[in-house]
Write a protein that holds these residues in place. Structure first.
Motif, mmCIF file in Angstrom:
data_model
loop_
_atom_site.group_PDB
_atom_site.id
_atom_site.type_symbol
_atom_site.label_atom_id
_atom_site.label_comp_id
_atom_site.label_asym_id
_atom_site.label_seq_id
_atom_site.Cartn_x
_atom_site.Cartn_y
_atom_site.Cartn_z
ATOM 1 N N ILE A 225 0.867 -1.184 0.000
ATOM 2 C CA ILE A 225 0.000 0.000 0.000
ATOM 3 C C ILE A 225 0.902 1.232 0.000
ATOM 4 N N GLU A 226 0.677 2.103 -0.978
ATOM 5 C CA GLU A 226 1.499 3.308 -1.068
ATOM 6 C C GLU A 226 0.642 4.560 -1.044
ATOM 7 N N ASN A 227 0.862 5.361 -0.031
ATOM 8 C CA ASN A 227 0.249 6.690 0.049
ATOM 9 C C ASN A 227 -1.275 6.643 -0.169
ATOM 10 N N LEU A 228 -1.921 5.664 0.429
ATOM 11 C CA LEU A 228 -3.361 5.477 0.190
ATOM 12 C C LEU A 228 -4.176 6.570 0.869
ATOM 13 N N GLN A 229 -5.033 7.189 0.037
ATOM 14 C CA GLN A 229 -5.947 8.200 0.567
ATOM 15 C C GLN A 229 -7.369 7.786 0.225
ATOM 16 N N LEU B 132 -8.451 8.341 5.237
ATOM 17 C CA LEU B 132 -7.058 7.878 5.091
ATOM 18 C C LEU B 132 -6.274 8.981 4.382
ATOM 19 N N LYS B 133 -5.136 9.328 4.968
ATOM 20 C CA LYS B 133 -4.433 10.521 4.475
ATOM 21 C C LYS B 133 -3.007 10.211 4.050
ATOM 22 N N GLY B 134 -2.844 9.087 3.378
ATOM 23 C CA GLY B 134 -1.503 8.743 2.919
ATOM 24 C C GLY B 134 -0.924 7.609 3.738
ATOM 25 N N LEU B 135 -1.487 6.437 3.535
ATOM 26 C CA LEU B 135 -1.100 5.293 4.353
ATOM 27 C C LEU B 135 -0.154 4.392 3.566
ATOM 28 N N ASP B 136 0.933 3.986 4.210
ATOM 29 C CA ASP B 136 1.890 3.073 3.584
ATOM 30 C C ASP B 136 2.002 1.815 4.425
ATOM 31 N N LEU B 137 1.999 0.664 3.736
ATOM 32 C CA LEU B 137 2.124 -0.603 4.459
ATOM 33 C C LEU B 137 2.517 -1.692 3.481
ATOM 34 N N VAL B 138 3.439 -2.534 3.883
ATOM 35 C CA VAL B 138 3.831 -3.678 3.058
ATOM 36 C C VAL B 138 3.640 -4.952 3.871
ATOM 37 N N ILE B 139 2.950 -5.896 3.304
ATOM 38 C CA ILE B 139 2.767 -7.198 3.958
ATOM 39 C C ILE B 139 3.322 -8.265 3.034
ATOM 40 N N ARG B 140 4.232 -9.076 3.561
ATOM 41 C CA ARG B 140 4.765 -10.180 2.779
ATOM 42 C C ARG B 140 4.068 -11.468 3.177
ATOM 43 N N ALA B 141 4.052 -12.400 2.228
ATOM 44 C CA ALA B 141 3.438 -13.692 2.515
ATOM 45 C C ALA B 141 4.086 -14.291 3.749
ATOM 46 N N GLY C 174 -6.630 8.644 -3.701
ATOM 47 C CA GLY C 174 -5.241 8.756 -4.130
ATOM 48 C C GLY C 174 -4.415 7.570 -3.652
ATOM 49 N N GLY C 175 -3.229 7.441 -4.217
ATOM 50 C CA GLY C 175 -2.331 6.365 -3.832
ATOM 51 C C GLY C 175 -2.589 5.102 -4.628
ATOM 52 N N ARG C 176 -1.844 4.028 -4.321
ATOM 53 C CA ARG C 176 -2.070 2.778 -5.028
ATOM 54 C C ARG C 176 -1.834 1.568 -4.137
ATOM 55 N N VAL C 177 -2.443 0.483 -4.553
ATOM 56 C CA VAL C 177 -2.331 -0.762 -3.793
ATOM 57 C C VAL C 177 -2.005 -1.879 -4.760
ATOM 58 N N ARG C 178 -0.847 -2.519 -4.557
ATOM 59 C CA ARG C 178 -0.484 -3.679 -5.371
ATOM 60 C C ARG C 178 -0.720 -4.928 -4.550
ATOM 61 N N ASP D 47 -5.258 9.199 12.775
ATOM 62 C CA ASP D 47 -5.598 10.268 11.837
ATOM 63 C C ASP D 47 -5.233 9.917 10.396
ATOM 64 N N GLY D 48 -5.515 8.663 10.017
ATOM 65 C CA GLY D 48 -5.387 8.292 8.610
ATOM 66 C C GLY D 48 -3.997 7.921 8.146
ATOM 67 N N ARG D 49 -3.061 7.818 9.089
ATOM 68 C CA ARG D 49 -1.706 7.427 8.704
ATOM 69 C C ARG D 49 -1.160 6.429 9.714
ATOM 70 N N ILE D 50 -0.201 5.660 9.277
ATOM 71 C CA ILE D 50 0.503 4.821 10.243
ATOM 72 C C ILE D 50 1.582 5.675 10.884
ATOM 73 N N VAL D 51 1.449 5.855 12.195
ATOM 74 C CA VAL D 51 2.356 6.783 12.876
ATOM 75 C C VAL D 51 3.466 6.065 13.627
ATOM 76 N N HIS D 52 3.310 4.780 13.775
ATOM 77 C CA HIS D 52 4.346 4.063 14.509
ATOM 78 C C HIS D 52 4.267 2.593 14.164
ATOM 79 N N SER D 53 5.419 1.954 14.014
ATOM 80 C CA SER D 53 5.439 0.520 13.757
ATOM 81 C C SER D 53 6.461 -0.138 14.659
ATOM 82 N N GLY D 54 6.189 -1.366 14.983
ATOM 83 C CA GLY D 54 7.128 -2.074 15.827
ATOM 84 C C GLY D 54 6.826 -3.553 15.833
ATOM 85 N N GLY D 55 7.452 -4.258 16.749
ATOM 86 C CA GLY D 55 7.205 -5.688 16.895
ATOM 87 C C GLY D 55 6.028 -5.926 17.814
#
Lengths: 261, 486
Positions: free
Chosen positions: A12-16, A25-34, A65-69, A229-237
């Motif tokens: 997910i890139e810059n999804l609005q 959603l105000k520009g969300l980025d996220l990558v999930i691998r199998a 806006g943005g794109r999702v592959r 607020d529509g964005r990922i603001v923190h990531s962790g384990g």
């Protein structure tokens, strides 16, 4: 790890996206691998459900806006049913009731549509029932639930368990669980988690949306993200979930609001 | 009440734009009489059918009554005035004059038409357990399995034949449930009825197969005026299926049938209808005007009459299959699915009249409105002073599929006995975007999703239909609704 990495399951890139005319959603980025399990946490109104809807094509979530592959292809260009047939599954936060339509009829039609899409033969009623009953046993669900109308007269817990049953039968490659834990007592929660964990494996990714850390005691995530607020603001384990449990969300939301220009 | 539906009209309405599949015309020479209605025309109809004098007299009395009656206007349907002098009141396929004795003698064109309609008229019916008395335009052309039924003393034949072969039975029961002056359309039918079906099940006999009749309008501008009479003697039981499809026409065609059912002590009659007359085009042009009077009399104690109808066709449907619960402990049932799409209008329901003690009735009505369709449920439950312990349960549900359709419910209650128990439930819902999305998320396409939801909505009615009919009804519903979600 293999030398040449395959494209991520979901990128997910810059999804609005907006819902009800409001920008959510105000520009969300996220990558999930199998093989990965990602948890998304966040306060009410942060956009968690809108994300689930945007990814599955619900008409109430309008992507602006943005794109999702998804496995390299443009997910947003696909109709909702095409996304489902490609292996994207949503366990709904509020599963709808469909009076007069039995769970087994609906699920068999869905499964056969997906199998047809994959070029696999359809299952007849007997083959299907055998499969569905095996899966129901896995989450300690009575077989007669299959012959009841979809979610009609189900308790909140039964509805959620029914969502997990459907996921087990349809065997998606990307499973999105939208607050599947809400309204469940601890025993039901464990059973639901058991169903999810049974599906975990190298070919499959999970996006687990939840409000509470307790689900993550049973479905242990590889990554935890905080949506605010529509964005990922923190990531962790997985330990981030525990910290959120202790400290709440406020300490994370502030830095997200500050850099806006 | 009317409730508009917001949402994705264009998408769903595009789905509904499927052409009427059964619109074709068979080229067959016809034997018709001049259009218009007069004593002379009625005399001609009666003479062509070689009827006895009492029946001609009965027709003429009905005609005299009809002339003094006004077309009813209380139903929630709108249509231009009907010129009853512009209608042809009798048409029979010409070859019928020699009378086919077996299927081999039936005009192959007719057989081909039935083939297209999927009507089973051959030996495979034995397997299906169906005997068919097919009405093509106005005259019955073939009756099967008659001898098998005759062995049991069952009479199943065209109305004309019954008048010839069983005049006493016809005379004893004709007009005793729907009197010839009952209403405008029933009076018209009584004057000019051309043919129909007659069934008599003798004492203690359970009819071993479903009896079935397919009606079909073929000739342009030919009204159809069937008359059906079914009598179940003491302890007898019968299940009767009526199915209709009609070829496509631009002119509106009038259809005014009368069906009378009589159930004596411990007798049971189950009457199932799938009505698929031509509904008119997407702009509301053409289509059948269907003004039908159907009524059953539970005369005997513990008798039971059950109506099940699936109404998907006709431009206008005006129809109230009813039960007169006269015998103590008798039971009346009405199960209905009525679908209106495009500019179709339906005003349909039932009357349950409780006269005997401990009489019970059940009404389950499912109305589906799409496009600009208008769907009205109109039902009456009447409990007379002597009907101690009478019980009624009514459930009327409406499903709305577009922003431009309408659903209306008019339940009338008239209870004159304090021991009666009456329950009425009603609901109006719109086909949910969330329901459709849920099914799509499980892999179903839009059309399959809509069909599944609609079939689920109708399930309580469909399960009352004999199985082959239930399958046909589901198919019909999905054809009628293609493109209708909006």
């Amino acid at each position: 790890m293999s030398a040449a990495p395959a494209p991520p399951l979901l990128a997910i890139e810059n999804l609005q996206a907006s819902a009800g005319g409001k920008e959510i959603l105000k520009g969300l980025d996220l990558v999930i691998r199998a093989g990965e399990v990602h948890a998304i946490m966040g306060p009410n109104g942060s956009g968690k459900s809108t994300l689930a809807r945007a990814l599955t094509g619900h008409p109430s979530a309008v992507v602006t806006g943005g794109r999702v592959r998804y496995e390299g292809q443009d997910l947003l260009a696909l109709e909702p049913e095409a996304r489902a047939r490609e292996g994207v599954f949503l366990a709904f936060q509020y599963p709808v009731e469909i009076p007069g339509v039995t769970s087994s009829t609906m699920l068999r039609e869905g499964l056969n549509a997906i199998r047809a899409h994959r070029g696999e033969p359809e299952l007849d009623a007997f083959q299907f029932l055998k499969l569905a009953r095996q899966k129901a046993d896995l989450i300690e669900m009575a077989h007669d639930m299959l012959s009841r109308a979809v979610n009609d007269g189900f308790s909140g817990g039964e509805k959620k368990r029914n969502e997990v049953l459907q996921m087990l039968v349809l065997e998606p490659r990307l499973a999105i669980l939208d607050e599947t834990d809400s309204g469940l007592d601890i025993d039901a929660l464990k059973i639901v988690a058991k169903g999810v964990n049974a599906l975990r494996g190298p070919g499959r990714g999970f996006l687990v949306i939840t409000h509470y850390q307790r689900l993550l005691d049973h479905i242990v995530p590889d990554f935890v993200h905080v949506l605010a607020d529509g964005r990922i603001v923190h990531s962790g384990g997985k330990e981030l979930a525990l910290e959120l449990e202790r400290r709440g969300y406020a300490w994370l939301e502030e830095p997200a609001a500050a850099p806006r220009s | 009440m009317s409730a508009p539906v917001p949402g994705k009209n264009a998408e769903i309405e595009a789905l509904a734009a499927k052409e009427y599949e059964w619109g074709f015309v068979t080229a067959i020479e016809e034997d018709r009489i001049p259009k218009g209605l007069s004593e002379a025309v009625i005399g001609l109809i009666s003479a062509k059918k070689e009827e006895p004098a009492w029946l001609l007299e009965w027709r003429l009395k009905a005609f005299a009554t009809w002339r003094g009656m006004k077309e009813p206007t209380w139903a929630r349907v709108r249509y231009p005035p009907i010129d009853y002098q512009e209608i042809t009141y009798y048409a029979a396929p010409k070859r019928q004059a020699d009378g086919p004795r077996s299927l081999d003698e039936v005009d192959p064109q007719l057989l081909a038409t039935y083939e297209k309609l999927g009507i089973p008229l051959h030996e495979r019916e034995v397997l299906a357990g169906v005997a068919v008395d097919a009405v093509f335009d106005s005259v019955s052309v073939a009756t099967t399995f008659k001898s098998k039924l005759a062995d049991l003393g069952i009479v199943f034949c065209s109305f004309s034949e019954a008048v010839r072969e069983h005049p006493d039975l016809v005379r004893r029961y004709l007009g005793t449930v729907v009197p010839r002056n009952d209403n405008f359309f029933a009076a018209l039918n009584s004057a000019v009825f051309s043919d129909g079906s007659f069934v008599y099940i003798p004492k203690g006999v359970r009819c071993p197969m479903e009896l079935s009749t397919y009606f079909r309008i073929n000739a342009a501008n030919t009204g159809q005026f069937e008359r059906t009479l079914i009598v179940a003697d003491e302890g007898a039981s019968v299940s009767y299926l009526e199915g209709c499809t009609a070829p496509k026409r631009d002119e509106n065609q009038l259809h005014a049938a009368v069906v009378e059912l009589v159930a004596l002590d411990d007798a049971q009659i189950k009457y199932s209808t799938v009505q698929n007359w031509y509904p008119g085009d997407a702009q509301g042009r053409g289509g059948i005007y269907n003004f039908v009077t159907k009524r059953g009399a539970c005369r005997g104690r513990r008798s039971k009459i059950s109506w099940t109808q699936v109404e998907t066709g006709s431009a206008i449907t005006w129809k109230y299959p009813s039960c007169i619960l006269q015998g103590d402990d008798s039971i009346g049932e009405f199960y209905s699915v009525a679908l209106t799409n495009n500019y179709q209008q339906a005003d349909t329901g039932t009357k349950m009249i409780h006269i005997g003690r401990r009489t019970r009735s059940t009404i389950i009505s499912k109305g589906i409105s799409a496009g600009h369709g208008q769907n009205t449920y109109r039902g009456a439950v009447k409990v007379l002073p002597g009907a101690d312990g009478a019980r009624n349960y009514s459930q009327c549900d409406s499903l709305l599929m577009s922003a431009t359709c309408g659903a209306h419910t008019f339940p009338y209650l008239d209870v004159k006995n304090p021991t009666a128990r009456i329950e009425h439930e009603a609901s109006t819902s719109r086909i949910g975007e969330d329901q459709i999305f849920y099914l799509k998320q499980r892999g179903l396409g839009e059309e399959d999703a809509v069909n599944l939801i609609v079939n689920g909505f109708c399930k309580e009615v469909f399960r009352e239909l004999p199985m082959e009919f239930a399958v046909e009804a589901q198919k019909l519903l999905s054809v009628s609704l293609e493109g209708a979600v909006g």
